[in-house]
Scaffold this motif. Structure first.
Motif, PDB file in Angstrom:
ATOM      1  N   CYS A 128      -7.606   2.879   1.372  1.00 44.39           N
ATOM      2  CA  CYS A 128      -7.435   3.328   2.549  1.00 44.39           C
ATOM      3  C   CYS A 128      -8.712   4.373   3.085  1.00 44.39           C
ATOM      4  N   TRP A 165      -3.163   9.252   4.983  1.00 39.07           N
ATOM      5  CA  TRP A 165      -3.218   8.059   6.005  1.00 39.07           C
ATOM      6  C   TRP A 165      -1.868   8.320   6.964  1.00 39.07           C
ATOM      7  N   HIS A 169       0.924  -1.068   0.102  1.00 42.47           N
ATOM      8  CA  HIS A 169      -0.113   0.006  -0.136  1.00 42.47           C
ATOM      9  C   HIS A 169       1.040   1.320   0.041  1.00 42.47           C
ATOM     10  N   SER A 198      -3.716   9.386   0.003  1.00 42.79           N
ATOM     11  CA  SER A 198      -5.010   8.587   0.457  1.00 42.79           C
ATOM     12  C   SER A 198      -5.434   7.980  -1.025  1.00 42.79           C
ATOM     13  N   CYS A 199      -6.211   7.050  -0.965  1.00 43.33           N
ATOM     14  CA  CYS A 199      -6.642   6.051  -2.171  1.00 43.33           C
ATOM     15  C   CYS A 199      -7.870   5.382  -1.639  1.00 43.33           C
ATOM     16  N   CYS A 255       0.628   4.667  -2.486  1.00 38.85           N
ATOM     17  CA  CYS A 255      -0.366   5.493  -1.973  1.00 38.85           C
ATOM     18  C   CYS A 255       0.176   6.773  -1.151  1.00 38.85           C
TER      19      CYS A 255
HETATM   20 ZN   LIG Z   1      -4.169   4.487   0.542  1.00 40.85          ZN
END
Ligand SMILES: [Zn+2]
Length: 192
Positions: free
Chosen positions: A58, A73, A47, A54-55, A51
Motif C-alpha cells: 500500500c 492506510w 490486504h 502500512s506495507c 496490514c
Molecule cells: Zn498495506
C-alpha cells in the motif's frame, strides 16, 4: 483551523501533473477514485487482515522509508474523506479498537487497576485508585486541545466528571498503538 492537501510531482523539475491534478474538478475526481477504488482494495480482507498500518503493497516505498513508522492506510483514507468534505468513518477504527485496547491493558494492568469502558461508543481507559484518571481514546484525527473538542468528546468528559473522575486526558487510538507509554503517562499522577 485549516487543513491542506499537498500534491507534488515526484520527478525532478516535475512533469506538470501536480498543476493539472490541483484543478478543483480533477482533484475531486482523483480523491473519489482513491476513496472508492483504492479504498476498496485496501479494505479487502486480503490486504486489511495482514496490514495493520502500512506495507509495501500500500503506502510504503523506498522514497518514504524514513516515515514508514508514521504511515497508516486507514488514516490516509480518513484524510481523503475529510478532503472531500465528508466525516471520518469511525467504523474502520472500531475494527481495531478491541485488539489495541486489550493489548494495552495486558501490558499495563500489572502497574495498577485498569478498567475499559465505553461512553457514547468511545473507549475509555480508567486507572482506578484514590485519584482516578481516564484517557479518552477518540479518533486520531479529532482535535485534542480544549478549544477544539467535538460534541462527543465534551459529552464523554462531562459524563466522567459527573462520576468524579476529574483527571480526564484526550488521546486516540493511533497514539495508543504507536506510543502506549504516552497514554499511560497521561493516566498516572504527575507526582510520579
Ligand atoms: Zn498495506
Amino acid at each position: 483551523v485549516s487543513a491542506r492537501v499537498f500534491i507534488a510531482d515526484a520527478l525532478n523539475n516535475g512533469a506538470g501533473y501536480a498543476l493539472e491534478l490541483a484543478r478543483d474538478d480533477t482533484l475531486t475526481t482523483l480523491l473519489r477514485r482513491v476513496r472508492d477504488d483504492m479504498g476498496a482494495q485496501l479494505r479487502d480482507s486480503r490486504h486489511a487482515d495482514e496490514c495493520t498500518s502500512s506495507c509495501p503493497r500500500c503506502l510504503r516505498n523506498y522514497q518514504n522509508r524514513f516515515t514508514h513508522w508514521a504511515l497508516d492506510w486507514r488514516l490516509a483514507l480518513d484524510v481523503v474523506d475529510l478532503a472531500l468534505g465528508d466525516q471520518v468513518r469511525r467504523e474502520w477504527w472500531e475494527s481495531r479498537e478491541d485488539e489495541l485496547v486489550a493489548g494495552f491493558v495486558r501490558a499495563f494492568e500489572p502497574f495498577g487497576p485498569l478498567d475499559v469502558e465505553r461512553v457514547s461508543g468511545v473507549p475509555i481507559l480508567i486507572l482506578g485508585g484514590a485519584d482516578p484518571a481516564a484517557a479518552v481514546l477518540g479518533h486520531p484525527l479529532w482535535r485534542q486541545d480544549a478549544a477544539g473538542l467535538n460534541e462527543v468528546q465534551t459529552g464523554v468528559a462531562a459524563e466522567l466528571q459527573r462520576r468524579r473522575i476529574t483527571r480526564v486526558a484526550m488521546s486516540d487510538l493511533f497514539t495508543l498503538d504507536r506510543s502506549p507509554f504516552r497514554v499511560y503517562s497521561r493516566l498516572v499522577p504527575t507526582s510520579w
